[in-house]
Motif scaffolding. Structure first.
Motif, PDB file in Angstrom:
ATOM      1  N   ILE A  20      64.786 -12.220 -14.689  1.00  0.00           N
ATOM      2  CA  ILE A  20      66.033 -12.612 -14.039  1.00  0.00           C
ATOM      3  C   ILE A  20      65.804 -12.535 -12.536  1.00  0.00           C
ATOM      4  N   ALA A  21      66.336 -13.493 -11.817  1.00  0.00           N
ATOM      5  CA  ALA A  21      66.122 -13.537 -10.372  1.00  0.00           C
ATOM      6  C   ALA A  21      66.873 -12.411  -9.674  1.00  0.00           C
ATOM      7  N   HIS A  22      66.210 -11.819  -8.710  1.00  0.00           N
ATOM      8  CA  HIS A  22      66.794 -10.799  -7.832  1.00  0.00           C
ATOM      9  C   HIS A  22      67.254 -11.525  -6.578  1.00  0.00           C
ATOM     10  N   TYR A  23      68.185 -10.948  -5.817  1.00  0.00           N
ATOM     11  CA  TYR A  23      68.673 -11.624  -4.614  1.00  0.00           C
ATOM     12  C   TYR A  23      67.579 -11.811  -3.574  1.00  0.00           C
ATOM     13  N   SER A  24      66.464 -11.087  -3.699  1.00  0.00           N
ATOM     14  CA  SER A  24      65.341 -11.245  -2.768  1.00  0.00           C
ATOM     15  C   SER A  24      64.545 -12.517  -3.056  1.00  0.00           C
ATOM     16  N   GLY A  25      64.777 -13.117  -4.211  1.00  0.00           N
ATOM     17  CA  GLY A  25      64.056 -14.329  -4.581  1.00  0.00           C
ATOM     18  C   GLY A  25      62.994 -14.067  -5.627  1.00  0.00           C
ATOM     19  N   GLN A  26      62.639 -12.808  -5.827  1.00  0.00           N
ATOM     20  CA  GLN A  26      61.660 -12.455  -6.850  1.00  0.00           C
ATOM     21  C   GLN A  26      62.387 -12.206  -8.164  1.00  0.00           C
ATOM     22  N   HIS A  27      61.600 -12.115  -9.230  1.00  0.00           N
ATOM     23  CA  HIS A  27      62.168 -11.742 -10.516  1.00  0.00           C
ATOM     24  C   HIS A  27      62.212 -10.230 -10.619  1.00  0.00           C
ATOM     25  N   MET A  28      63.119  -9.737 -11.428  1.00  0.00           N
ATOM     26  CA  MET A  28      63.274  -8.290 -11.592  1.00  0.00           C
ATOM     27  C   MET A  28      61.989  -7.645 -12.110  1.00  0.00           C
ATOM     28  N   ASN A  29      61.254  -8.322 -13.012  1.00  0.00           N
ATOM     29  CA  ASN A  29      60.024  -7.742 -13.551  1.00  0.00           C
ATOM     30  C   ASN A  29      58.890  -7.732 -12.523  1.00  0.00           C
ATOM     31  N   GLU A  30      59.037  -8.461 -11.425  1.00  0.00           N
ATOM     32  CA  GLU A  30      58.050  -8.405 -10.349  1.00  0.00           C
ATOM     33  C   GLU A  30      58.364  -7.240  -9.396  1.00  0.00           C
ATOM     34  N   ILE A  31      59.626  -6.932  -9.217  1.00  0.00           N
ATOM     35  CA  ILE A  31      60.021  -5.854  -8.325  1.00  0.00           C
ATOM     36  C   ILE A  31      59.826  -4.500  -8.994  1.00  0.00           C
ATOM     37  N   TYR A  32      60.276  -4.380 -10.226  1.00  0.00           N
ATOM     38  CA  TYR A  32      60.204  -3.135 -10.953  1.00  0.00           C
ATOM     39  C   TYR A  32      59.102  -3.231 -12.005  1.00  0.00           C
ATOM     40  N   VAL A  33      57.867  -3.180 -11.549  1.00  0.00           N
ATOM     41  CA  VAL A  33      56.707  -3.307 -12.432  1.00  0.00           C
ATOM     42  C   VAL A  33      56.586  -2.036 -13.260  1.00  0.00           C
ATOM     43  N   GLN A  34      56.479  -2.211 -14.554  1.00  0.00           N
ATOM     44  CA  GLN A  34      56.314  -1.036 -15.446  1.00  0.00           C
ATOM     45  C   GLN A  34      54.840  -0.707 -15.550  1.00  0.00           C
ATOM     46  N   GLY A  35      54.517   0.547 -15.321  1.00  0.00           N
ATOM     47  CA  GLY A  35      53.126   0.986 -15.275  1.00  0.00           C
ATOM     48  C   GLY A  35      52.596   1.405 -16.535  1.00  0.00           C
TER      49      GLY A  35
END
Length: 105
Positions: A90-105
Motif C-alpha cells: 500500500i502506498a505511503h504518503y512519502s511515495g514508497q510502499h509500506m513494505n519498503e519503509i517497514y522492512v521485516q528482518g
C-alpha cells in the motif's frame, strides 16, 4: 385597405402565431429535472469556468470522455485490498510502499 392597416394585421398575426408556438412547449421544467440536469453537467464538466471555457476543456484530464465501467466485482476489490494490506503493498504518503519503509528482518 391602407398600408398601415395591412402592417398592423401582419404584426398582430405574427404575434399570435409566435405566442402559440411558445405555448406548444412541454410545460415548465420541474425542480427534479433541473437538479438532474445540473448533476449531469457537473459530472461531465459542462459548466463554465471563470475563464469562459467549459470545465472539461480547462481540466480535460479530470473529465473522461468515456464512461467508466467496473471490470471487477466488489468482492474482488475487497480481496485485493485485504491482500495489499497483508503484504504491505500500500502506498505511503512519502511515495514508497509500506513494505519498503517497514522492512521485516
Amino acid at each position: 385597405m391602407t398600408r398601415t392597416q395591412v402592417s398592423a394585421i401582419a404584426i398582430a398575426l405574427g404575434t399570435l402565431l409566435a405566442g402559440q408556438a411558445m405555448a406548444a412547449d412541454n410545460g415548465p421544467t420541474t425542480r427534479a429535472q433541473v437538479k438532474a440536469e445540473l448533476a449531469e453537467a457537473v459530472r461531465t464538466g459542462n459548466i463554465l469556468h471563470h475563464s469562459g471555457q467549459r470545465m472539461n476543456e480547462v481540466y480535460s484530464a479530470a473529465y473522461s470522455s468515456e464512461q467508466n465501467v467496473a471490470s471487477k466485482s466488489r468482492e474482488q476489490v475487497k480481496q485485493e485490498l485485504a491482500d495489499a494490506v497483508r503484504t504491505g503493498d500500500i502506498a505511503h504518503y512519502s511515495g514508497q510502499h509500506m513494505n519498503e519503509i517497514y522492512v521485516q528482518g
